[in-house]
Design a protein around this motif. Structure first.
Motif, short mmCIF file in Angstrom:
data_model
loop_
_atom_site.label_atom_id
_atom_site.label_comp_id
_atom_site.label_asym_id
_atom_site.label_seq_id
_atom_site.Cartn_x
_atom_site.Cartn_y
_atom_site.Cartn_z
N SER A 117 0.85 -1.21 0.00
CA SER A 117 0.00 0.00 0.00
C SER A 117 0.88 1.25 0.00
O SER A 117 2.10 1.17 0.20
CB SER A 117 -0.88 0.03 1.26
N GLY A 118 0.21 2.38 -0.17
CA GLY A 118 0.93 3.66 -0.15
C GLY A 118 1.49 3.99 1.23
O GLY A 118 2.60 4.48 1.36
N ALA A 119 0.68 3.71 2.27
CA ALA A 119 1.15 4.00 3.63
C ALA A 119 2.41 3.19 3.94
O ALA A 119 3.38 3.72 4.49
CB ALA A 119 0.05 3.66 4.63
N ASN A 165 5.44 4.68 2.21
CA ASN A 165 5.97 5.86 2.90
C ASN A 165 6.62 5.48 4.23
O ASN A 165 7.63 6.06 4.63
CB ASN A 165 4.87 6.90 3.10
N PHE A 202 -0.91 14.33 2.77
CA PHE A 202 -1.45 13.04 3.19
C PHE A 202 -0.47 11.97 2.75
O PHE A 202 -0.16 11.85 1.56
CB PHE A 202 -2.83 12.78 2.55
N HIS A 203 0.04 11.21 3.73
CA HIS A 203 1.01 10.16 3.40
C HIS A 203 0.58 8.78 3.87
O HIS A 203 1.34 7.83 3.73
CB HIS A 203 2.38 10.52 3.97
N GLY A 204 -0.63 8.66 4.46
CA GLY A 204 -1.11 7.34 4.85
C GLY A 204 -1.45 7.27 6.32
O GLY A 204 -1.30 8.25 7.06
N GLU A 264 4.47 15.42 -2.04
CA GLU A 264 3.97 15.11 -3.39
C GLU A 264 4.16 16.37 -4.23
O GLU A 264 4.05 17.48 -3.69
CB GLU A 264 2.46 14.84 -3.36
N ASP A 294 6.65 11.62 -2.91
CA ASP A 294 5.56 10.66 -2.77
C ASP A 294 4.72 10.68 -4.05
O ASP A 294 3.97 11.63 -4.30
CB ASP A 294 4.73 11.04 -1.53
N VAL A 326 2.55 8.27 -4.78
CA VAL A 326 1.50 7.26 -4.59
C VAL A 326 0.25 7.60 -5.40
O VAL A 326 -0.33 6.74 -6.05
CB VAL A 326 1.17 7.13 -3.08
N GLN A 327 -0.14 8.87 -5.38
CA GLN A 327 -1.36 9.28 -6.10
C GLN A 327 -1.05 9.90 -7.46
O GLN A 327 -1.73 9.64 -8.44
CB GLN A 327 -2.17 10.25 -5.25
N LYS A 352 -1.06 2.87 -5.39
CA LYS A 352 -2.32 3.06 -6.13
C LYS A 352 -2.38 2.45 -7.53
O LYS A 352 -2.79 1.33 -7.70
CB LYS A 352 -2.66 4.55 -6.17
N1 PLP Z 1 0.38 8.94 -0.17
C1 PLP Z 1 -0.48 9.62 -0.93
C2 PLP Z 1 0.00 10.79 -1.69
C3 PLP Z 1 -1.81 9.22 -1.01
O1 PLP Z 1 -2.68 9.92 -1.76
C4 PLP Z 1 -2.23 8.11 -0.27
C5 PLP Z 1 -3.64 7.67 -0.31
O2 PLP Z 1 -4.53 8.36 -0.69
C6 PLP Z 1 -1.29 7.43 0.51
C7 PLP Z 1 0.01 7.87 0.54
C8 PLP Z 1 -1.69 6.22 1.30
O3 PLP Z 1 -1.92 5.16 0.45
P1 PLP Z 1 -2.75 3.87 0.93
O4 PLP Z 1 -4.17 4.32 1.11
O5 PLP Z 1 -2.58 2.88 -0.18
O6 PLP Z 1 -2.14 3.42 2.21
#
Ligand code: PLP
Length: 422
Positions: free
Chosen positions: A127-129, A132, A161-163, A213, A246, A248-249, A275
């Protein structure tokens, strides 16, 4: 007209394979209410049962245009044949072995991401969290290995937002997500969004990592300036800190290039991804330059499922299709068209609004608190997107949408706006 057509378009192919299950939603609502955690509150009253490209069908057989793409996940659209085939093939071979062993699609995925990132190494998670979280651990360990045991601080941005895991949550610059979960890990600082001087002041010889981000997604599609991004790289270099971007998004082609930071003359030390990477199969990754990656010595980090056969095979198929079928260029081209249509629309309405973003990561900030109402009305009319608070519309559609899909979405938006205004 198009809306009505969609409402009625229970096309033979979809209806043939998807039963209309009018009682399903009620059953799910009851079961969820009684047995599931209620952390998502009362969910929106829809249950999707089938997807194809940028379209989804709910349990009543109604068709929707998906301009949320899962939530920035389904980059190739639903049910992409190459990803589906890769998943089916992998499932018929082998699903899991421990990371004690070589896992063919994982290793090939690392090689592919290395090629795409100019030689970075890859580590996988789910996952993204977690990506990070790993980036934070890598940065601290990198400093530790160099004898800099005081270099533990992580600097991120307010509104970021990083998780939701504890480290990623501590990095997230929004107190509302942290409330009641303390004590959070120590050593995290947040500086105001886009404030170069505040960043310069916050970063010291105790800073292990700066992370942001290039376009903050979750808080409403807020692009950082090129000036801030370049200054951040310089500030990290001047102070011996690492820089993680980051993605992720905003990564995986969403902005029109595979990495959103490629629009700037900046080279990060680490890139967390998740993602869109496997088009809907859970996966996360951290890419890091060689020297940084080697900070995770054998035994220092790991996961049971990270980089498993299924997710890696799906990710490989996703990356190949993204490149070979030209969807990143499509995201740039159709994204420009969509932004123009949105600008024209708000102008016609005569309301003050800001349309922002890049490629198919688009936010519209309205001067009136109607975003959620519009989102709900649009859902009823067959268009899925997200509202951030009461004023921001967020669009994260699959990268495969056409200008015709945008025209259709605009028609639904206008109709929905007229309906809520009445
Ligand atoms: N980092 C960013 C920039 C995100 O937008 C998100 C989720 O929206 C995350 C991390 C966390 O990802 P996850 O929901 O897969 O843990």
């Amino acid at each position: 007209m198009v809306v009505l057509k969609n409402y009625l378009r229970l096309s033979a192919s979809i209806c043939g394979s998807t039963k209309i299950m009018s009682h399903l939603l009620t059953e799910l609502q009851q079961l969820d209410h009684e047995h599931a955690f209620q952390n998502y509150g009362t969910r929106l009253p829809y249950a999707f049962v089938k997807g194809e490209g940028a379209r989804m069908w709910d349990s009543n057989g109604r068709e929707y245009l998906d301009f949320l793409g899962g939530i920035a996940v389904v980059v190739l659209g639903h049910n992409h044949p190459k990803v589906t085939a890769a998943i089916a093939h992998q499932a018929s071979q082998i699903l899991h072995t421990s990371n004690f062993f070589y896992i063919e699609p994982q290793v090939r995925l690392a090689a592919k991401l290395s090629e795409m990132s100019g030689g970075m190494r890859a580590i996988f998670c789910n996952s993204g969290a977690e990506a990070n979280e790993a980036a934070i651990k890598i940065a601290r360990r990198y400093a530790y290995d160099r004898g800099e045991t005081q270099r533990v601080e992580i600097v991120t941005l307010e509104k970021s937002f990083h998780g939701r895991t504890l480290g990623a949550l501590a990095a997230t610059g929004q107190p509302k997500y942290q409330e009641g979960f303390g004590p959070l890990p120590l050593g995290f600082k947040h500086v105001p969004f886009g404030d170069i001087e505040a960043l310069r002041e916050a970063v010291t010889d105790k800073t292990a990592l700066v992370m942001f981000e290039t376009i903050l997604g979750e808080s409403g599609v807020l692009p950082l300036s090129g000036e801030f991004i370049l200054a951040a790289r310089q500030i990290c270099d001047d102070n011996g800190a690492l820089l993680a971007i980051d993605e992720v998004q905003c990564g995986c082609g969403r902005t029109g290039k595979f990495f959103a930071h490629s629009y700037f003359d900046v080279v990060p030390d680490m890139i967390p991804l998740a993602k869109g990477l496997a088009n809907g199969v859970p996966i996360g990754a951290v890419l890091a330059r060689e020297e940084v990656a080697l900070a995770l010595t054998p035994g220092s980090h790991g996961t049971t499922f990270g980089g498993n056969f299924l997710a890696s095979a799906a990710a490989l198929a996703t990356l190949h299709a993204l490149e070979e079928e030209g969807w990143m260029d499509n995201a740039a081209r159709v994204g420009d068209y969509f932004q123009k249509r949105l600008c024209g629309w708000v102008e016609e309405l005569g309301i003050e609004a800001q349309v922002r973003g890049r490629g198919l990561m688009i936010g519209v900030e309205l001067s009136v608190p109607l975003a959620r109402k519009l989102m709900l009305q649009s859902l009823q009319n067959g268009l899925v997107f997200n509202a951030v608070g009461d004023t921001i519309l967020r669009f994260l559609p699959p990268l495969i949408i056409s200008t015709g899909d945008v025209d259709e979405a605009m028609e639904i938006l206008s109709k929905s706006w007229n309906e809520i205004e009445k």
